[in-house]
Design a protein around this motif. Sequence first.
Motif, PDB file in Angstrom:
ATOM      1  N   ASP A   1      29.122  29.478  25.748  1.00  0.00           N
ATOM      2  CA  ASP A   1      29.133  28.039  25.967  1.00  0.00           C
ATOM      3  C   ASP A   1      28.270  27.320  24.931  1.00  0.00           C
ATOM      4  O   ASP A   1      28.003  26.126  25.056  1.00  0.00           O
ATOM      5  N   ARG A   2      27.812  28.048  23.906  1.00  0.00           N
ATOM      6  CA  ARG A   2      27.024  27.432  22.843  1.00  0.00           C
ATOM      7  C   ARG A   2      27.909  26.504  22.014  1.00  0.00           C
ATOM      8  O   ARG A   2      29.131  26.712  21.925  1.00  0.00           O
ATOM      9  N   PRO A   3      27.346  25.492  21.383  1.00  0.00           N
ATOM     10  CA  PRO A   3      28.182  24.621  20.533  1.00  0.00           C
ATOM     11  C   PRO A   3      28.689  25.385  19.322  1.00  0.00           C
ATOM     12  O   PRO A   3      27.999  26.256  18.786  1.00  0.00           O
ATOM     13  N   PRO A   4      29.890  25.095  18.889  1.00  0.00           N
ATOM     14  CA  PRO A   4      30.415  25.786  17.703  1.00  0.00           C
ATOM     15  C   PRO A   4      29.682  25.318  16.448  1.00  0.00           C
ATOM     16  O   PRO A   4      29.076  24.241  16.439  1.00  0.00           O
ATOM     17  N   PRO A   5      29.724  26.101  15.391  1.00  0.00           N
ATOM     18  CA  PRO A   5      29.096  25.660  14.135  1.00  0.00           C
ATOM     19  C   PRO A   5      29.843  24.469  13.562  1.00  0.00           C
ATOM     20  O   PRO A   5      31.032  24.277  13.830  1.00  0.00           O
ATOM     21  N   PRO A   6      29.153  23.657  12.774  1.00  0.00           N
ATOM     22  CA  PRO A   6      29.863  22.528  12.154  1.00  0.00           C
ATOM     23  C   PRO A   6      30.918  23.041  11.190  1.00  0.00           C
ATOM     24  O   PRO A   6      30.757  24.100  10.580  1.00  0.00           O
ATOM     25  N   PRO A   7      32.015  22.322  11.036  1.00  0.00           N
ATOM     26  CA  PRO A   7      33.063  22.765  10.101  1.00  0.00           C
ATOM     27  C   PRO A   7      32.554  22.732   8.666  1.00  0.00           C
ATOM     28  O   PRO A   7      31.636  21.971   8.322  1.00  0.00           O
ATOM     29  N   ARG A   8      33.156  23.556   7.836  1.00  0.00           N
ATOM     30  CA  ARG A   8      32.713  23.613   6.445  1.00  0.00           C
ATOM     31  C   ARG A   8      33.072  22.332   5.704  1.00  0.00           C
ATOM     32  O   ARG A   8      34.024  21.623   6.062  1.00  0.00           O
ATOM     33  N   THR A   9      32.290  22.060   4.702  1.00  0.00           N
ATOM     34  CA  THR A   9      32.547  20.911   3.842  1.00  0.00           C
ATOM     35  C   THR A   9      33.572  21.303   2.793  1.00  0.00           C
ATOM     36  O   THR A   9      33.443  22.337   2.144  1.00  0.00           O
ATOM     37  N   VAL A  10      34.581  20.489   2.643  1.00  0.00           N
ATOM     38  CA  VAL A  10      35.611  20.766   1.636  1.00  0.00           C
ATOM     39  C   VAL A  10      35.487  19.745   0.525  1.00  0.00           C
ATOM     40  O   VAL A  10      35.106  18.591   0.760  1.00  0.00           O
TER      41      VAL A  10
ATOM     42  N   GLY B   1      23.913  37.493  24.158  1.00  0.00           N
ATOM     43  CA  GLY B   1      22.561  36.963  24.287  1.00  0.00           C
ATOM     44  C   GLY B   1      22.019  36.246  23.076  1.00  0.00           C
ATOM     45  O   GLY B   1      20.942  35.635  23.161  1.00  0.00           O
ATOM     46  N   CYS B   2      22.720  36.268  21.949  1.00  0.00           N
ATOM     47  CA  CYS B   2      22.163  35.662  20.742  1.00  0.00           C
ATOM     48  C   CYS B   2      22.373  34.153  20.755  1.00  0.00           C
ATOM     49  O   CYS B   2      23.144  33.611  21.554  1.00  0.00           O
TER      50      CYS B   2
ATOM     51  N   GLU C   1      36.477  33.109  18.605  1.00  0.00           N
ATOM     52  CA  GLU C   1      36.579  32.010  19.559  1.00  0.00           C
ATOM     53  C   GLU C   1      35.817  32.306  20.840  1.00  0.00           C
ATOM     54  O   GLU C   1      35.238  31.394  21.454  1.00  0.00           O
ATOM     55  N   ARG C   2      35.781  33.550  21.244  1.00  0.00           N
ATOM     56  CA  ARG C   2      35.050  33.904  22.467  1.00  0.00           C
ATOM     57  C   ARG C   2      33.541  33.753  22.276  1.00  0.00           C
ATOM     58  O   ARG C   2      32.824  33.350  23.189  1.00  0.00           O
ATOM     59  N   THR C   3      33.063  34.068  21.092  1.00  0.00           N
ATOM     60  CA  THR C   3      31.629  33.992  20.823  1.00  0.00           C
ATOM     61  C   THR C   3      31.222  32.680  20.156  1.00  0.00           C
ATOM     62  O   THR C   3      30.030  32.417  19.991  1.00  0.00           O
ATOM     63  N   ARG C   4      32.200  31.873  19.727  1.00  0.00           N
ATOM     64  CA  ARG C   4      31.962  30.654  18.953  1.00  0.00           C
ATOM     65  C   ARG C   4      31.100  30.953  17.735  1.00  0.00           C
ATOM     66  O   ARG C   4      30.142  30.236  17.414  1.00  0.00           O
ATOM     67  N   ALA C   5      31.458  32.006  17.062  1.00  0.00           N
ATOM     68  CA  ALA C   5      30.701  32.444  15.903  1.00  0.00           C
ATOM     69  C   ALA C   5      31.192  31.739  14.643  1.00  0.00           C
ATOM     70  O   ALA C   5      32.388  31.447  14.499  1.00  0.00           O
ATOM     71  N   ALA C   6      30.272  31.486  13.737  1.00  0.00           N
ATOM     72  CA  ALA C   6      30.657  31.071  12.393  1.00  0.00           C
ATOM     73  C   ALA C   6      31.337  32.246  11.702  1.00  0.00           C
ATOM     74  O   ALA C   6      30.934  33.399  11.884  1.00  0.00           O
ATOM     75  N   VAL C   7      32.359  31.970  10.912  1.00  0.00           N
ATOM     76  CA  VAL C   7      33.135  33.036  10.277  1.00  0.00           C
ATOM     77  C   VAL C   7      33.083  32.865   8.762  1.00  0.00           C
ATOM     78  O   VAL C   7      33.417  31.801   8.228  1.00  0.00           O
ATOM     79  N   TRP C   8      32.653  33.937   8.080  1.00  0.00           N
ATOM     80  CA  TRP C   8      32.619  33.991   6.632  1.00  0.00           C
ATOM     81  C   TRP C   8      33.528  35.109   6.149  1.00  0.00           C
ATOM     82  O   TRP C   8      33.725  36.098   6.845  1.00  0.00           O
TER      83      TRP C   8
END
Length: 544
Positions: A338-347, A204-205, A230-237
């Motif tokens: 089905d939320r959009p994934p976070p933008p990729p990190r800047t390298v 729900g978030c 991948e299932r939640t399309r969460a940003a990963v730190w």
Amino acid sequence: MRSLRDDRPEGTVLDAVVRFLRDTGMTTVFGNPGSTELRMLRDWPGDFTYVLGLQEATVVAMAAGHALGTRSAALVSLHSAGGVGHALGAVFNAHRDRVPLVVVAGQQSRSLLRLRPFLGADEPAQFPRPYVKFSRQPERAADVPAVLAEAHRIAMTHPRGPAFVSVPEDDWDQPADPVAPRTLHAGFTAGPEALAALAGRLTGCARPALVIGPGVDDEDALPEAVALAERTRAAVWMSPLSGRSGFPESHPLFQGFLPPVAGPLADRLAPYDVVVALGAPVFTYHVADDGPPLHPGTALFHLDCDPAQAAWLPTGTSIVTTLKPALTLLAALTRQADRPPPPPRTVPPAVSADGAKITPELLLDLLRERLPGDRVLVEEAPSHRDELHARVPVDLAGGFLTTGSGALGWGLPLAVGRALADRRRVVCVLGDGSALYSVQALWTAARHRAPVTYVILDNGGYAAVRALGRRIGITPVPGTDIGGVDFAALAASLGCPGAEVRHPAELPAALDRALAAGDEDGPYLLHVRVTPTEDALYTEPRGR
């Protein structure tokens, strides 16, 4: 080799211990022998390997590398009180990094203990606490095998870590019955209600994030962590100053490493409404500020197998569980997002070899281009760690190892033990200050032909300490200059070949030679003189 006779009802303590070590696979012993260990070494079995370290802290670190590579406990033999004292910094690292070690220390003869003898340890079971999970000197010689077996089981139980046994030297020849190893299934899963509630929050978030800690690698749960992300399309730190890998850093969901400072850490996590920490202490700070752990609007959930860690977290909801089964169930309970994934990190952009001096950024870019994907990377270069994480992504499970506690001298011998675990070449990136804490481990690497490539970034001293000084307005910091050490010559004196490079034009070929060594070629050391950084520690890597 000592003969173990199965037809006799009773042998010696040494007989029983040798049999137990063989049954549990602890036949590679890391040690530095002394007088109180001599009886333990009598009739050394032909199928055992004794790996000699020239100082006890290096012995523990080598054993830790072997344990991390084999995913099983390693045996450490230390010498009485002085040897245990030398080793405690490395024991501290093993405790914080959850490395399963069985540490056996010699003790003076029981008949002499009341006289406080030379080399005797006062209250030996108290000496290594609180940085061991278990610590005992058996009451009777006959109890030694059973206590050692208990230490092994405790070391291998989540959260794993070192266990300590003190053995008086005259115990080894006393009668004792053998102890059979027991099967230990140490995994446990939180109740489905708690995981279902968390799955509901993730479903729900709006903006979820995962924080990956060393527990993911420790429990071999990287595939499950990737599946949940991948299932939640969460940003990963990655958690601050993590001693392990735990998520492929080239994955599009990966965002980077959290800083070990309260305010910046809370700022990194502020965009997310639900944060799930996996095997991560999360709030590992190195410098103090007045920032809150998290900003309002960010809810934290924390999954870990250690109830003590769950107890001291200042905020959030903790679920005490081992990760692998819990993540499998959590992913099954969570709806595909089905939320959009976070933008990729800047390298940071690659740097060019301009000028007459080698920058750390140039070296790390060239290392990234040449580092095979199946190589384990060991790091102990504190002043360059942020740049290394930004420029050298690690995707291999178990592919990154460093100190999770900050006690230096860990990386160089850790790489030796890790390389001996499967004879696959390890690449170890060190600072000059870090390397000098345990440089004698190069002798062991050479003696056992451990396939390790060492790359030393020599910036002339303790640059991380100088950087921390700049952060809090203390300049200059006395006692932080080293300089004048010829690491290639020092390595050669210990039996390890090497080379030195000073000019950028020489660096590509020098790295090619260092990394081209085969897994059968033994260690190699490349000494690279780099420009010191003038940044304060824990700032964004330059070029972002």
